[in-house]
Design a protein around this motif. Structure first.
Motif, PDB file in Angstrom:
ATOM      1  N   TRP A  67       1.010  -1.140  -0.127  1.00  0.00           N
ATOM      2  CA  TRP A  67       0.051   0.037   0.127  1.00  0.00           C
ATOM      3  C   TRP A  67       1.025   1.458  -0.053  1.00  0.00           C
ATOM      4  O   TRP A  67       0.185   2.442  -0.167  1.00  0.00           O
ATOM      5  CB  TRP A  67      -0.811   0.046   1.107  1.00  0.00           C
ATOM      6  CG  TRP A  67      -2.424  -1.022   1.226  1.00  0.00           C
ATOM      7  CD1 TRP A  67      -2.573  -1.826   1.820  1.00  0.00           C
ATOM      8  CD2 TRP A  67      -3.361  -0.927  -0.353  1.00  0.00           C
ATOM      9  NE1 TRP A  67      -3.745  -2.525   1.025  1.00  0.00           N
ATOM     10  CE2 TRP A  67      -4.149  -1.804   0.583  1.00  0.00           C
ATOM     11  CE3 TRP A  67      -3.747   0.156  -1.094  1.00  0.00           C
ATOM     12  CZ2 TRP A  67      -5.260  -2.535  -0.681  1.00  0.00           C
ATOM     13  CZ3 TRP A  67      -4.169   0.049  -1.903  1.00  0.00           C
ATOM     14  CH2 TRP A  67      -5.708  -1.275  -1.528  1.00  0.00           C
TER      15      TRP A  67
ATOM     16  N   LEU B 218       3.870   1.969  -1.924  1.00  0.00           N
ATOM     17  CA  LEU B 218       4.270   1.312  -3.052  1.00  0.00           C
ATOM     18  C   LEU B 218       2.651   2.308  -3.880  1.00  0.00           C
ATOM     19  O   LEU B 218       3.204   3.512  -4.421  1.00  0.00           O
ATOM     20  CB  LEU B 218       4.677   0.405  -3.472  1.00  0.00           C
ATOM     21  CG  LEU B 218       5.059   0.183  -5.336  1.00  0.00           C
ATOM     22  CD1 LEU B 218       5.986   0.730  -5.142  1.00  0.00           C
ATOM     23  CD2 LEU B 218       4.948  -1.191  -5.559  1.00  0.00           C
ATOM     24  N   PHE B 219       2.098   1.753  -3.615  1.00  0.00           N
ATOM     25  CA  PHE B 219      -0.044   2.441  -4.336  1.00  0.00           C
ATOM     26  C   PHE B 219       0.307   4.000  -4.140  1.00  0.00           C
ATOM     27  O   PHE B 219       0.067   4.370  -4.891  1.00  0.00           O
ATOM     28  CB  PHE B 219      -0.803   1.738  -3.415  1.00  0.00           C
ATOM     29  CG  PHE B 219      -2.176   2.060  -4.494  1.00  0.00           C
ATOM     30  CD1 PHE B 219      -2.428   1.795  -5.532  1.00  0.00           C
ATOM     31  CD2 PHE B 219      -3.173   2.925  -3.449  1.00  0.00           C
ATOM     32  CE1 PHE B 219      -3.788   1.789  -6.456  1.00  0.00           C
ATOM     33  CE2 PHE B 219      -3.670   3.797  -4.029  1.00  0.00           C
ATOM     34  CZ  PHE B 219      -4.084   3.073  -5.391  1.00  0.00           C
TER      35      PHE B 219
ATOM     36  N   ARG C 148       2.221   5.767  -2.940  1.00  0.00           N
ATOM     37  CA  ARG C 148       3.901   6.807  -3.617  1.00  0.00           C
ATOM     38  C   ARG C 148       3.736   6.936  -5.323  1.00  0.00           C
ATOM     39  O   ARG C 148       3.888   7.651  -5.702  1.00  0.00           O
ATOM     40  CB  ARG C 148       5.048   5.941  -3.790  1.00  0.00           C
ATOM     41  CG  ARG C 148       5.370   6.840  -2.113  1.00  0.00           C
ATOM     42  CD  ARG C 148       7.298   5.838  -2.032  1.00  0.00           C
ATOM     43  NE  ARG C 148       6.998   4.623  -1.594  1.00  0.00           N
ATOM     44  CZ  ARG C 148       7.738   2.964  -1.920  1.00  0.00           C
ATOM     45  NH1 ARG C 148       8.963   3.497  -2.949  1.00  0.00           N
ATOM     46  NH2 ARG C 148       7.249   2.100  -1.791  1.00  0.00           N
ATOM     47  N   MET C 149       3.319   5.619  -5.725  1.00  0.00           N
ATOM     48  CA  MET C 149       2.190   6.152  -7.293  1.00  0.00           C
ATOM     49  C   MET C 149       1.538   6.950  -7.619  1.00  0.00           C
ATOM     50  O   MET C 149       1.321   7.284  -8.631  1.00  0.00           O
ATOM     51  CB  MET C 149       2.233   4.906  -7.607  1.00  0.00           C
ATOM     52  CG  MET C 149       3.513   4.179  -7.861  1.00  0.00           C
ATOM     53  SD  MET C 149       3.902   2.528  -8.589  1.00  0.00           S
ATOM     54  CE  MET C 149       6.022   2.307  -8.457  1.00  0.00           C
ATOM     55  N   MET C 150       0.080   7.054  -7.040  1.00  0.00           N
ATOM     56  CA  MET C 150      -0.710   7.128  -6.808  1.00  0.00           C
ATOM     57  C   MET C 150      -0.254   9.111  -7.037  1.00  0.00           C
ATOM     58  O   MET C 150      -1.053   9.888  -7.681  1.00  0.00           O
ATOM     59  CB  MET C 150      -1.558   7.260  -6.054  1.00  0.00           C
ATOM     60  CG  MET C 150      -2.737   5.759  -6.130  1.00  0.00           C
ATOM     61  SD  MET C 150      -3.509   5.872  -7.714  1.00  0.00           S
ATOM     62  CE  MET C 150      -2.470   4.624  -8.667  1.00  0.00           C
TER      63      MET C 150
ATOM     64  N   ALA D 294       2.663  10.045  -7.320  1.00  0.00           N
ATOM     65  CA  ALA D 294       3.023  10.698  -8.971  1.00  0.00           C
ATOM     66  C   ALA D 294       2.166  10.176 -10.324  1.00  0.00           C
ATOM     67  O   ALA D 294       1.918  11.992 -10.678  1.00  0.00           O
ATOM     68  CB  ALA D 294       4.142   9.810  -9.479  1.00  0.00           C
TER      69      ALA D 294
END
Ligand code: HEM
Ligand code: CU
Ligand code: CU
Lengths: 91, 508, 143
Positions: A41, A43-44, A46-48, A50
């Motif tokens: 989560w 990682l999720f 961080r990507m969101m 971005a």
């Protein structure tokens, strides 16, 4: 060109160093387990961050474009192609 | 050729014609019919999921059949044929040839679709749009399943025939004065997507035959009980159908390349980068198929390779967005219906792609795979980008096809409602997926968040439904009673179009 | 066409490539960490069939529908199927692995707190797929 190279260098360092760091920091201690929920989560999110940042730039640009270059905008001027009518139709 | 409906002809003259605009008209009408048939099924699904428990659909088998036929219909009987409609109308004109290269083959490719559609609809299979074994071999009831397999077989052949025709028309029949670089981007889109079809489809065609003989019990390619491997089918299927998503999206982008410059009153920013991105997409579309299979137990290395292959397609898609933005920059944009649909499509293209990147990032796939997130992701593409581009283009070609104008206000209302509906349904479904709701379920436990989000999605779907009704009425009414269009400049942009050019150069 | 400069587009493409490299590197790293099964993980054989789950512990005890585990231990699931494809999913713990006949797929997790969580099937498997649900019960360690 200089600046470009510099930019890529900075970006590359931003990516590579933390990754290498992580890779070698991962040890296998008995009884201590990683928590897949936390890792995944995080990682999720961080990507969101971005995705939403880039998304804001892209959609902001599009909205501004639609507002600024609509034909009813006070500053709208005919484009240089309008006289010939060459918008990419048959040459 | 143009003005079909202003100069009425007996229906059979159009039906037995091999002329490209007649075949295009047939494609167009049939694809719109299937848009409404498939859309009705979507509304049934959404209505059923408004509350937990069984509402309007009697049992789960019926529900499973409905979503299977919904997906099959809208991909194979709406999106693909509607692209073929546009290609038939415009590609020969854009390469300055009198017709498609093989007119009879063109008509045959079209006439294969109605029987295939009939097989799919009369059978009403239940094994989802990817017919995964071993379920599709040992568990899915016939004859529905077999009819679906035959239907898809026919559709595959039809696609390949159509693709060969486009490739030959563009490469071999273009006017001798024209270099390949002068071929417009819309025609380039058909060249790229047709090449993908020719490379990708045979794999699935083979898999379908193997599936059929497996069902008959004479082979066991994919049946573990007979020593086969279901994962082999998944590879064959996705080797065809990941590239196939680019077959769907590339023509839609090509249509935007036709609309955006015209309504911005500027030529496209960089045609060469558009061509480059099309060609690049066609190649890298083959590098990512197994991103659909992360959860099937692939090795870490395999997953990494397919993740990288997937991410490699992103820059090329981004180049198209850049091209559109740069074209609108410094333009003088006229916001008529076709332009609004194109811009809406580009806006949703980004969100859809971002969701795809999250799917592709391997560990995140364990949160999103086979949940409603995936449903949201690909619908932002198929509805938000591809159908938006296509519908915008249907408005754009309407005056050329019918000689009349559609109702502009109704067209704008259609766009606004559809845009709101699309955002409501598919953004909500992303979140619903993060809350863990699996896709393809007839009923769900009473989890409060799931209920609320399902209800938002259903409301959004109904809004899309209403907007599509406005579309249908507009199409029918305007083609009979609309204002006659100024065929030289129906949108009052002051530029040149492909159709007027052609109508001054009659070829029959 | 022709008389505009292209460098903004190159920068833009460069930025996209950089972001994709970042996504790839981060995802690769997390995947590597979560895939590494601890050596002392206990094995549970998870069998999917139309339309329920069976669990077999290392000591041979079997459970149907409800799985009991202890907080603070690591468990390795060996996911198998006896008929069609299923997908074993404990969403609260981000556990997902397909059950495919003829294969043994593994996935592991370490529950940290006592509690109840849903188990569901996330791959279409036919008639009762929508209700192929189970329960995970995490209990406090007895000792
Ligand atoms: C070009 C337009 C696209 C279309 C039409 C499209 C369509 C689809 C469809 C139909 C599915 C679901 C298949 C299924 O399980 O039924 C899907 C899943 C997926 N898409 Fe896309 N897609 C597109 C672009 C992308 C892009 C640009 C990416 C990534 C950069 C991407 C990544 C994925 C991934 C990883 C999945 C698998 C998700 C899962 O099942 O867990 N897609 N897409
Ligand atoms: Cu894909
Ligand atoms: Cu299932």
């Amino acid at each position: 060109m200089r600046e470009l190279l510099g930019l890529f260098l900075v970006l590359a360092i931003l990516v590579i160093i933390p990754t290498v760091d992580h890779v070698f920091a991962a040890a296998d201690e008995p009884g201590e387990y990683i928590d897949r929920r936390v890792l995944i989560w995080n990682l999720f999110f961080r990507m969101m961050v971005a995705a939403f940042t880039v998304g804001a730039v892209v959609s902001g640009t599009m909205i501004w474009l639609c507002w600024r270059f609509r034909e009813s905008h006070p500053k709208a001027t005919p484009t240089e192609y309008e006289k010939s009518g060459e918008f990419g139709a048959p040459a | 050729m143009v003005l079909e409906l202003q100069k009425p002809r007996p229906v059979w003259q159009i039906m037995f014609s091999t002329h490209h605009t007649d075949v295009g008209l047939l494609y167009l009408i049939m694809s719109i019919a299937f848009l409404f048939l498939g859309g009705t099924l979507a509304l049934l699904i959404r209505a059923e999921l408004f509350f937990p428990g069984s509402q309007i659909i009697a049992d789960s088998m019926t529900f499973n059949r409905i979503f299977t036929v919904h997906g099959t219909t809208l991909i194979f009987l709406f999106l693909l044929p509607s692209a073929s409609a546009v290609g038939n109308y415009f590609v020969p004109i854009m390469v300055r040839y009198k017709d498609m290269a093989y007119p009879k083959l063109n008509a045959i490719a079209f006439w294969m679709i109605p029987p295939a559609g009939a097989l799919i609809w009369l059978g009403f299979a239940d094994f989802t749009w990817y017919a995964t074994p071993p379920y599709s071999i040992i568990s899915s009831p016939g004859p529905a399943a077999d009819m679906w397999i035959f239907g898809l077989k026919i559709l595959g052949i039809s696609s390949v025939l159509g693709a060969i025709n486009f490739v030959v028309t563009i490469l071999k029949c273009k006017h001798p004065d024209m270099s390949i670089g002068q071929v417009p981007l819309l025609a380039w889109a058909f060249l790229s997507s047709s090449l993908i079809v020719i490379v990708a489809i045979p794999t699935f065609a083979a898999a379908l035959l193997m599936l059929l003989t497996d069902r008959l019990g004479v082979t066991g390619f994919f049946n573990p009980v007979m020593g086969g491997d279901p994962i082999a089918y998944a590879h064959l299927f996705w080797f065809t159908f990941h590239p196939e998503v680019y077959v769907l999206v590339i023509p839609a982008i090509g249509m935007m390349y036709e609309i955006i410059p015209r309504f911005s009153r500027k030529p496209i920013f960089s045609k060469s980068s558009g061509i480059f991105a099309f060609v690049l997409l066609s190649v890298v579309s083959f590098s990512s198929w197994a991103h659909h299979m992360y959860a099937t137990g692939m090795s870490f290395t395999e997953k990494t390779v397919f993740m990288l292959g997937t991410l490699a397609a992103v820059p090329a898609s981004g180049m198209h967005v850049f091209n559109f933005v740069a074209t609108m920059w410094n333009g003088r944009i006229k916001f008529l219906t076709p332009m609004m649909w194109s811009i809406g499509g580009i806006a949703l293209f980004f969100s859809a792609g971002a969701g795809g990147v999250a799917n592709a990032a391997m560990p995140l796939d364990f949160t999103t795979h086979d949940t409603y997130w995936v449903v949201g992701h690909f619908h932002l593409f198929v509805m938000g980008t591809i159908a938006f581009g296509t519908i915008g283009f249907i408005y754009y070609m309407f005056p050329y096809v019918t000689g009349r104008m559609y109702n502009e206000t109704a067209g704008k209302i259609h766009f606004i409602l559809s845009f709101i509906g699309t955002v409501l349904v598919f953004f909500t479904q992303h979140v619903l997926g993060l809350y863990g709701m699996p896709r393809r379920i007839f009923d769900y436990p009473e989890i409060p968040e799931w209920i609320v989000m399902n209800q938002i999605a259903t409301v959004g779907a109904m809004i899309i439904g209403v907007s599509m009704l406005i579309f249908l009425i507009n199409l029918i009414h305007s083609s009979a009673k609309g204002k006659p269009a100024d065929i030289h400049d129906p949108f009052g942009l002051g530029g040149k179009y492909y159709y007027p050019f052609e109508s001054k150069n009659p070829h029959h | 066409m022709g008389h505009h400069s292209n460098w903004p587009e190159w920068i833009y493409v460069g930025v996209i490539i950089a972001i994709m490299c970042w996504v790839g590197a981060e995802a690769w790293n997390v995947e590597r960490l979560v895939e590494h099964v601890p050596a002392d993980a206990e094995t549970i054989i998870v069998t999917g069939q139309q339309w329920f789950w069976t669990f077999e512990h290392e000591d041979g005890t079997k459970e149907v529908g409800t799985l009991h585990v202890e907080a603070g231990k690591a468990y390795k699931f060996e996911v198998v199927s006896t008929d069609v494809n299923h997908s074993f999913n404990i969403h609260d713990y981000v556990v997902l692995m397909d059950a495919i006949p003829g294969r043994v797929n593994t996935v592991w997790f370490a529950p940290d707190k006592a509690g109840e969580h849903d188990i569901q099937c996330r791959e279409y498997c036919g008639l009762i797929h929508y209700n192929m649900r189970g329960k995970l019960v995490v209990e406090d360690p007895l000792t």
